[in-house]
Write an enzyme that holds these catalytic residues in place. Structure first.
Site, short mmCIF file in Angstrom:
data_model
loop_
_atom_site.label_atom_id
_atom_site.label_comp_id
_atom_site.label_asym_id
_atom_site.label_seq_id
_atom_site.Cartn_x
_atom_site.Cartn_y
_atom_site.Cartn_z
N GLY A 31 34.29 60.08 40.02
CA GLY A 31 33.56 61.36 39.96
C GLY A 31 33.02 61.71 38.59
N CYS A 240 19.81 64.62 70.42
CA CYS A 240 18.62 63.88 69.97
C CYS A 240 17.68 63.68 71.16
CB CYS A 240 19.04 62.54 69.40
SG CYS A 240 17.66 61.39 69.14
N CYS A 243 17.60 59.56 71.89
CA CYS A 243 18.76 58.79 72.36
C CYS A 243 19.84 59.67 72.98
CB CYS A 243 19.37 57.98 71.21
SG CYS A 243 20.22 58.98 69.99
N CYS A 265 17.34 61.90 65.84
CA CYS A 265 18.28 61.35 64.85
C CYS A 265 17.55 61.03 63.56
CB CYS A 265 18.89 60.04 65.36
SG CYS A 265 20.11 60.21 66.65
N CYS A 271 20.21 55.65 66.08
CA CYS A 271 19.42 56.05 67.24
C CYS A 271 19.12 54.82 68.12
CB CYS A 271 18.12 56.70 66.77
SG CYS A 271 17.33 57.73 68.02
#
Lengths: 280, 200
Positions: A31, A240, A243, A265, A271
């Protein structure tokens, strides 16, 4: 022509060594932003020069590369960077998340769970999460040194005071390994939970700002929140439109000038997988 | 010039492969990885030689401990890496030591709270892994706990590694090299001699 004109993976070996030393330090201090001597790349700052330099330092002949931009394999940025590595590193490429050993990404984490051994390389525009609160680098560096992070909670609190909820929807700050606060790059906060205890190594490169940082595999990554306003991810009312997935991040697509819209998506590979599963 | 021996046969790809090994080692502390590019600057083993060639160049200072400070090493590092060899520990970016000489980390530079990346990185040559006291490791890169044994690692050295972890984010990162293997402990790695209960 290009294979003789340029070194393998574009950058010279001296530059790669500098990048590699920075990457090792970044992994050792999860980090924390490591300054590095960012090079000019053959595309403008802001198009992923940091992520590209990290990939240049890491990639080898045995790797398979996937490049996504907002989750999609077929957008300009992704196509250009993929071609760059095909040409200059003779890289094998794929659009399938599970087949890739290195995934360079702009603004998304793939929906398919990442696996041990994979490396996710993020393109980062502004690596400093405190930058919009404190513009001076000297001060933000000191704030990280002292872990003086109260102001970050104040910023989230101001959201609550103004809107009734935390309105930050992307680049949502996280705390890594219970120490440094880190900008996860402008991924939607929907993706933040995927960073926590991920089996994959996550590397972040900011070219213009000259910073590299990292999250090793299986590292604690928590999104900042409050007890009475816990961290939440986005959700949608409809699946979606292509899909039917109900668990993926959806992009809004405007279809005409009369307000018709559709949600699909953002991850094109996910997808496609869902469509194939529906067909079977 | 008699001491000069061959470097990487394929400099670009050998360096890349070696780097990926080092990257995996530090990203998953305590895991042991093969590293052998088929050449060495004796008395440095093949793995330590490959790591040095991969990371050191004319922008880094290298400290050689008494046992490793031999003409064959000095000549090859200066010729192949172009690195500056320093006699003062506090000037070194990389310190090459044998395990017996790995006794006082604090002589080497550690950076400061605002710039914890300015520490010296240790390359320690060991006999072998898998023998000796089993260390229990925890921290970033380790899903639950991981065990590591380094032959002839003393209690004092374990204590030194524990103190090193306690000063995080300051501290040193250490790569241990047997002849053809490498293993790393990051400053973020917690080292214990006993198994620690992780349930909360």
């Amino acid at each position: 022509m290009t294979d003789q004109a340029y070194n393998y993976a574009y950058l010279d070996e001296q530059t790669k060594r500098m990048l590699r030393r920075s990457i090792l330090k970044a992994v050792a201090i999860p980090g924390f932003q490591i300054p590095f001597a960012s090079r000019e790349m053959p595309m403008p700052y802001g198009w992923g020069t940091g992520g590209m330099q990290v990939t240049c330092a890491v990639i080898g002949k045995q790797d398979t590369l996937k490049v996504i931009d907002q989750g999609a394999d077929d957008t300009t940025n992704a196509v250009s960077i993929r071609k760059f590595f095909q040409t200059l590193a003779q890289a094998k490429t794929t659009e399938v998340t599970s087949e890739a050993s290195i995934i360079q990404t702009r603004h998304r984490i793939p929906e398919s769970p990442l696996q041990a051994g994979q490396i996710l390389v993020y393109q980062v525009p502004i690596p400093e999460p405190l930058r919009f609160i404190e513009p001076r680098e000297t001060e933000t560096r000191l704030m990280h040194a002292l872990q003086e992070y109260g102001v970050m909670h104040v910023k989230l609190y101001e959201d609550i005071a103004r809107y009734g909820h935390i309105a930050t929807a992307y680049a949502y700050p996280v705390k890594v390994n219970a120490h440094y606060i880190m900008d996860p790059s402008p991924i939607p906060k929907f993706d933040n939970p995927k960073m926590h205890q991920s089996p994959a190594l996550q590397l972040f490169g900011a070219g213009r700002e000259k910073r590299i940082y990292a999250i090793p595999p299986y590292t604690q990554v928590s999104s900042l929140d409050f007890e009475d306003h816990p961290f939440e991810v986005q959700s949608w009312d409809e699946p979606c439109a292509i899909c039917g997935a109900q668990d993926s991040f959806l992009d809004e697509v405007v279809l005409d000038d009369r307000g018709t819209r559709q949600f699909i998506c953002s991850d094109t590979d996910y997808c496609r997988q869902q469509q194939e599963a529906n067909r079977d | 010039m008699n001491h000069i021996t061959a470097s990487f046969s394929d400099p670009v790809h050998s360096a890349q492969q070696s780097f990926r090994t080092l990257l995996t080692a530090i990203a998953e502390p305590g895991t042991i990885h093969g590293l052998d590019q088929g050449m060495q600057f004796a008395p440095l083993g093949a793995s330590l030689t490959a790591a040095t060639l991969t990371l050191c160049d004319n922008t880094t200072s290298v400290y050689l401990s008494h046992a490793l400070n031999q003409e064959s090493v000095r000549a090859n590092l200066v010729f192949h890496c172009g690195c500056t060899l320093v006699a003062e520990p506090y000037l070194a970016d990389f310190a090459l030591l044998t395990l017996a000489e790995f006794t006082n980390m604090r002589e080497f530079k550690i950076g400061d709270e605002a710039q914890p990346q300015l520490n010296c990185t240790f390359f320690v040559q060991v006999d072998t892994f898998g023998q000796g006291t089993h260390l229990h490791l925890q921290g970033p890169g380790i899903q639950t706990t991981r065990q590591l044994a380094i032959a002839k690692l003393t209690d004092a050295q374990v204590a030194m590694l524990q103190v090193n972890h306690q000063q995080f984010p300051l501290g040193y990162d250490t790569f241990f090299f047997s002849k053809t293997q490498v293993c790393a402990l990051a400053r973020s790695t917690q080292v214990d001699k006993e198994a620690v209960c992780t349930s909360q």
